[in-house]
Scaffold this motif. Structure first.
Motif, short mmCIF file in Angstrom:
data_model
loop_
_atom_site.label_atom_id
_atom_site.label_comp_id
_atom_site.label_asym_id
_atom_site.label_seq_id
_atom_site.Cartn_x
_atom_site.Cartn_y
_atom_site.Cartn_z
N HIS A 39 0.81 -1.20 0.00
CA HIS A 39 0.00 0.00 0.00
C HIS A 39 0.85 1.26 0.00
CE1 HIS A 39 -3.63 -2.25 0.35
NE2 HIS A 39 -3.37 -2.71 1.55
N GLN A 40 2.04 1.19 0.58
CA GLN A 40 2.85 2.39 0.77
C GLN A 40 4.09 2.36 -0.10
OE1 GLN A 40 1.76 4.69 3.04
NE2 GLN A 40 3.39 6.17 2.73
N ILE A 41 4.32 3.45 -0.82
CA ILE A 41 5.57 3.65 -1.57
C ILE A 41 6.27 4.84 -0.94
CG2 ILE A 41 6.63 4.27 -3.78
CD1 ILE A 41 4.35 2.88 -5.17
N GLN A 42 7.48 4.64 -0.48
CA GLN A 42 8.23 5.70 0.19
C GLN A 42 9.52 5.99 -0.57
OE1 GLN A 42 7.14 7.36 3.14
NE2 GLN A 42 8.71 8.77 2.36
N LEU A 43 9.60 7.20 -1.13
CA LEU A 43 10.82 7.66 -1.78
C LEU A 43 11.41 8.79 -0.93
CD1 LEU A 43 9.55 7.76 -5.46
CD2 LEU A 43 10.55 5.84 -4.23
N GLU A 44 12.49 9.36 -1.39
CA GLU A 44 13.18 10.37 -0.58
C GLU A 44 12.28 11.54 -0.23
OE1 GLU A 44 17.15 13.25 -0.70
OE2 GLU A 44 16.75 11.83 -2.33
N ASN A 45 11.60 12.10 -1.23
CA ASN A 45 10.75 13.26 -0.98
C ASN A 45 9.31 13.03 -1.39
OD1 ASN A 45 12.83 15.18 -0.06
ND2 ASN A 45 13.64 14.93 -2.13
N LEU A 46 8.94 11.76 -1.49
CA LEU A 46 7.60 11.43 -1.97
C LEU A 46 7.08 10.20 -1.26
CD1 LEU A 46 5.38 12.04 -4.16
CD2 LEU A 46 6.55 10.34 -5.58
N SER A 47 5.85 10.29 -0.76
CA SER A 47 5.19 9.16 -0.12
C SER A 47 3.82 8.97 -0.76
CB SER A 47 5.04 9.41 1.39
OG SER A 47 4.33 8.36 1.99
N ILE A 48 3.53 7.73 -1.18
CA ILE A 48 2.25 7.43 -1.84
C ILE A 48 1.59 6.28 -1.10
CG2 ILE A 48 1.10 6.78 -3.98
CD1 ILE A 48 3.59 7.75 -5.48
N ASN A 49 0.36 6.47 -0.69
CA ASN A 49 -0.40 5.40 -0.05
C ASN A 49 -1.53 4.98 -0.98
OD1 ASN A 49 -2.42 4.00 1.63
ND2 ASN A 49 -1.02 4.50 3.29
N ARG A 50 -1.43 3.77 -1.48
CA ARG A 50 -2.41 3.27 -2.44
C ARG A 50 -3.76 3.02 -1.77
NH1 ARG A 50 -3.25 3.16 -7.90
NH2 ARG A 50 -4.40 1.32 -8.54
N GLU A 51 -3.73 2.61 -0.51
CA GLU A 51 -4.97 2.27 0.18
C GLU A 51 -5.82 3.50 0.45
OE1 GLU A 51 -6.32 -0.79 3.67
OE2 GLU A 51 -4.47 0.34 3.96
N THR A 52 -5.18 4.57 0.87
CA THR A 52 -5.91 5.80 1.20
C THR A 52 -5.87 6.83 0.07
OG1 THR A 52 -3.95 6.80 2.24
CG2 THR A 52 -5.42 5.50 3.64
N HIS A 53 -5.11 6.52 -0.97
CA HIS A 53 -4.93 7.43 -2.10
C HIS A 53 -4.48 8.82 -1.65
CE1 HIS A 53 -7.10 4.33 -4.37
NE2 HIS A 53 -6.54 4.87 -5.43
N THR A 54 -3.45 8.83 -0.81
CA THR A 54 -2.86 10.09 -0.37
C THR A 54 -1.43 10.19 -0.89
OG1 THR A 54 -2.21 9.07 1.72
CG2 THR A 54 -4.27 10.31 1.70
N VAL A 55 -1.02 11.41 -1.16
CA VAL A 55 0.33 11.68 -1.65
C VAL A 55 0.93 12.79 -0.81
CG1 VAL A 55 1.71 12.50 -3.61
CG2 VAL A 55 -0.25 10.99 -4.02
N ILE A 56 2.13 12.54 -0.30
CA ILE A 56 2.88 13.54 0.45
C ILE A 56 4.16 13.84 -0.32
CG2 ILE A 56 3.96 14.15 2.64
CD1 ILE A 56 1.01 13.64 2.93
N ALA A 57 4.35 15.08 -0.71
CA ALA A 57 5.55 15.50 -1.43
C ALA A 57 6.22 16.61 -0.66
CB ALA A 57 5.22 15.96 -2.85
N TYR A 58 7.49 16.41 -0.31
CA TYR A 58 8.24 17.39 0.47
C TYR A 58 7.46 17.80 1.73
CZ TYR A 58 11.32 17.63 -3.56
OH TYR A 58 12.18 17.32 -4.57
N GLU A 59 6.93 16.78 2.42
CA GLU A 59 6.24 16.93 3.70
C GLU A 59 4.92 17.70 3.59
OE1 GLU A 59 8.96 18.58 6.50
OE2 GLU A 59 10.34 16.88 6.42
N LYS A 60 4.38 17.79 2.39
CA LYS A 60 3.12 18.49 2.19
C LYS A 60 2.15 17.59 1.42
CE LYS A 60 1.14 22.65 0.05
NZ LYS A 60 1.44 23.86 -0.76
#
Length: 229
Positions: A132-153
């Motif tokens: 469900h979760q993809i974590q990169l250096e400045n990007l976080s993607i959650n497939r289950e909740t369909h949320t995206v965090i880029a540069y902590e935003k």
């Protein structure tokens, strides 16, 4: 599910309405932008079919206004010769477009495709077994909740934008051509050269990157396609 048709051509609006009702959808019609905005304030709409050429608020400006606080799928209707309008419509947030004159069955197929994606997006579901979760250096993607965090935003993406970003992020290092992205995300063959994918990539970059001029997350491989390292 409810669908809003926005087109000043009443004959086209009525034709589309007939086919949508036959598929079991509830249909609302607006013949100008102001009326469309009024409907959106009162009714939960699941998809919008939006003509570009309209008096007053045209389809492109209306699309921009809708996208300020609504991720509902938008399919643009445009004249075949108006390629610039189609690109501009996509840049303003449209998910897909159909050129006039169009086959109503093709439009219905695109409506069903967008609604499936929108339903999965809102329910946080997909048919694949994946992390469900993809974590990169400045990007976080959650497939289950369909949320995206880029540069902590937290970033708000449309269903199409999310699918493109997830495709690239879940295949790190792999280069996807525009044709591959289109076929994987839209689930159909691309029959003519167009800028659909390019415009969506540009919109995603505007939302997830810092705007320093150089792409920090989605990399362009010139002459080949796009990738995320």
């Amino acid at each position: 599910m409810t669908i809003l048709i926005v087109d000043d051509d009443k004959e086209i609006a009525d034709l589309v309405e007939i086919h949508l009702i036959a598929e079991g959808y509830e249909v609302y019609k607006a013949y100008h932008g102001k009326h469309a905005l009024e409907i959106l304030q009162k009714v939960e709409i699941h998809l919008i079919i939006l003509d570009i050429m309209m008096p007053g608020i045209d389809g492109i400006q209306l699309c921009k206004q809708i996208r300020e606080n609504n991720a509902v799928p938008i399919i643009m209707l445009s004249a075949k010769s108006a390629d610039g309008d189609k690109i501009q419509g996509l840049a303003m947030g449209a998910d897909d477009y159909v050129t006039k004159p169009f086959n109503p069955l093709e439009l219905i197929a695109r409506v069903k495709s967008q609604l499936r994606r929108y339903t999965q997006f809102n329910n946080g579901q997909n048919g694949e077994k994946s992390e469900h979760q993809i974590q990169l250096e400045n990007l976080s993607i959650n497939r289950e909740t369909h949320t995206v965090i880029a540069y902590e935003k937290e970033v708000k993406l449309t269903p199409i934008e999310f699918e493109i970003l997830y495709l690239l992020a879940s295949n790190r290092g792999k280069v996807f051509s525009t044709e591959e992205i289109f076929e994987r995300v839209w689930n159909e063959k691309i029959f003519e050269a167009n800028n659909t994918v390019m415009v969506h990539i540009r919109r995603i970059r505007e939302k997830i990157e810092l705007g320093s001029g150089a792409s920090q997350i989605i990399k362009t491989v010139w002459g080949v396609g796009y990738k995320i390292e």
